[in-house]
Write an enzyme that holds these catalytic residues in place. Sequence first.
Site: not given
Ligand code: AR6
Length: 174
Positions: A19, A32, A42, A126
């Site tokens: 992204i 978060n 993030d 997710t």
């Molecule tokens: N580009 C697109 N999607 C991504 C990328 C990227 N560079 N990196 C990961 N994903 P998550 P959550 C996908 O864990 O579940 C953090 O610590 C990943 O594969 O990033 O909402 C925050 O500070 C998955 O499909 O977010 C919060 O504490 C999606 O992004 C917590 O994680 C979301 O995974 C939020 O958890």
Amino acid sequence: MSNRGGGDHPKIQLVRGDITKQVVDAIVNAANSSLLGGGGVDGAIHRAAGPELVQHCRLLGGCQTGQAKVTPGFRLTARWIVHTVGPVWRGGTNGEPEQLASCYRESLARADEVGATSVAFPAISTGIFGYPIRAAAHIAVATVRTAATSVGVVRFVCFDDETWDAYESELDRP
Ligand code: AR6
């Protein structure tokens, strides 16, 4: 990339990728409630945007689950970052579906406020937050399809095959 839909609601695009590399007006961060950074998407967004992002976020006073706040994109190509806080999955009967839908609606509302017309979303909640991808993709697509917004293009950015497959089957439904 595949284009779907049209009409008064946003046109939906599905892409694989990172992204932080998207050429759109705004990207959405799955943050978060501290808004001070973390792992997953993030962490990637904070690394790519540079240290000015966390400095700016310190002034925002955090964000509640289901809400969204906007910052500049700093070193990103995207002009804006909309930070939203998805629900932690706790079995699905604790308001998680409503909170996740609210993330998509509120993010589009913040995008509207700054005049962003193209917005890229990750699959909020997710990853680390554990929301089952198929259920989350259903909410993401249904909420964006029916959103009242001036955003013309919404791009779902899929980081892995499972996420791509979930969105693909969701977008195939009428
Ligand atoms: N580009 C697109 N999607 C991504 C990328 C990227 N560079 N990196 C990961 N994903 P998550 P959550 C996908 O864990 O579940 C953090 O610590 C990943 O594969 O990033 O909402 C925050 O500070 C998955 O499909 O977010 C919060 O504490 C999606 O992004 C917590 O994680 C979301 O995974 C939020 O958890």
